[in-house]
Design a protein around this motif. Structure first.
Motif, short mmCIF file in Angstrom:
data_model
loop_
_atom_site.label_atom_id
_atom_site.label_comp_id
_atom_site.label_asym_id
_atom_site.label_seq_id
_atom_site.Cartn_x
_atom_site.Cartn_y
_atom_site.Cartn_z
N ARG A 199 31.21 -14.18 47.79
CA ARG A 199 30.77 -13.09 46.90
C ARG A 199 29.29 -13.17 46.55
O ARG A 199 28.75 -12.27 45.92
N ALA A 200 28.65 -14.27 46.93
CA ALA A 200 27.24 -14.47 46.56
C ALA A 200 26.33 -13.52 47.35
O ALA A 200 26.56 -13.26 48.53
N ALA A 201 25.33 -13.02 46.69
CA ALA A 201 24.35 -12.15 47.33
C ALA A 201 23.14 -12.98 47.76
O ALA A 201 22.72 -13.89 47.05
N SER A 202 22.60 -12.66 48.90
CA SER A 202 21.41 -13.36 49.38
C SER A 202 20.17 -12.81 48.67
O SER A 202 20.09 -11.62 48.38
N LEU A 203 19.23 -13.71 48.40
CA LEU A 203 17.96 -13.28 47.81
C LEU A 203 17.07 -12.71 48.92
O LEU A 203 17.08 -13.22 50.04
N PRO A 204 16.28 -11.71 48.60
CA PRO A 204 15.28 -11.25 49.57
C PRO A 204 14.33 -12.42 49.89
O PRO A 204 14.05 -13.27 49.03
N ASP A 205 13.83 -12.47 51.12
CA ASP A 205 12.98 -13.58 51.56
C ASP A 205 11.77 -13.79 50.67
O ASP A 205 11.40 -14.93 50.37
N ASP A 206 11.12 -12.70 50.23
CA ASP A 206 9.92 -12.85 49.41
C ASP A 206 10.24 -13.47 48.05
O ASP A 206 9.49 -14.29 47.52
N LEU A 207 11.39 -13.13 47.49
CA LEU A 207 11.79 -13.71 46.20
C LEU A 207 12.17 -15.18 46.38
O LEU A 207 11.81 -16.02 45.54
N ALA A 208 12.87 -15.50 47.44
CA ALA A 208 13.22 -16.90 47.71
C ALA A 208 11.96 -17.74 47.88
O ALA A 208 11.87 -18.85 47.35
N ALA A 209 10.95 -17.21 48.59
CA ALA A 209 9.69 -17.93 48.78
C ALA A 209 8.97 -18.12 47.44
O ALA A 209 8.40 -19.19 47.18
N LEU A 210 9.00 -17.10 46.59
CA LEU A 210 8.36 -17.20 45.28
C LEU A 210 9.04 -18.28 44.44
O LEU A 210 8.36 -19.09 43.79
N LEU A 211 10.36 -18.33 44.44
CA LEU A 211 11.08 -19.36 43.68
C LEU A 211 10.78 -20.75 44.22
O LEU A 211 10.64 -21.71 43.45
#
Length: 95
Positions: A70-82
Motif C-alpha cells: 500500500r506504500a506510495a513511492s516518493l517522486p525522485d526529486d523529493l527522495a533526492a532532497l530528503l
C-alpha cells in the motif's frame, strides 16, 4: 507502564508480570490477532531469545507485506532532497 519487545523480561521475576503468550506487534499500533502460548518450562533462562517465535514473526511479516503493497513511492526529486537533508544533518553533527 514500561513495555519491552524483549518478551522474556516478563517472567514474573523482580515484580514483573508473567507473560502467557506472544503476539506480533508493529510500532504503527498494529497488533497480531494470533496468540502463541509461552511454555516457560522450555525457555532456556540463559538464552531466552532462542525460544521459537516464528508464529508472531510470521504474522508481522504478513503485516509488513501488506504495508509495503500500500506504500506510495516518493517522486525522485523529493527522495533526492530528503537524502540531501539527511546528509547535511549528519555532516553538521560531525563538525
Amino acid at each position: 507502564m514500561h513495555q519491552s519487545s524483549g518478551w522474556w523480561v516478563y517472567d514474573a521475576t523482580l515484580g514483573a508480570p508473567r507473560a502467557t503468550d506472544l503476539r506480533g506487534a508493529c510500532s504503527g499500533r498494529w497488533r497480531g490477532a494470533g496468540r502463541y502460548p509461552i511454555d516457560w518450562a522450555s525457555v532456556d533462562r540463559r538464552y531466552p531469545y532462542r525460544f521459537d517465535t516464528t508464529g508472531p514473526e510470521g504474522d508481522w511479516g504478513q503485516h509488513m507485506t501488506k504495508v509495503r503493497s500500500r506504500a506510495a513511492s516518493l517522486p525522485d526529486d523529493l527522495a533526492a532532497l530528503l537524502d540531501h537533508v539527511g546528509e547535511r544533518r549528519f555532516a553538521g553533527a560531525a563538525d
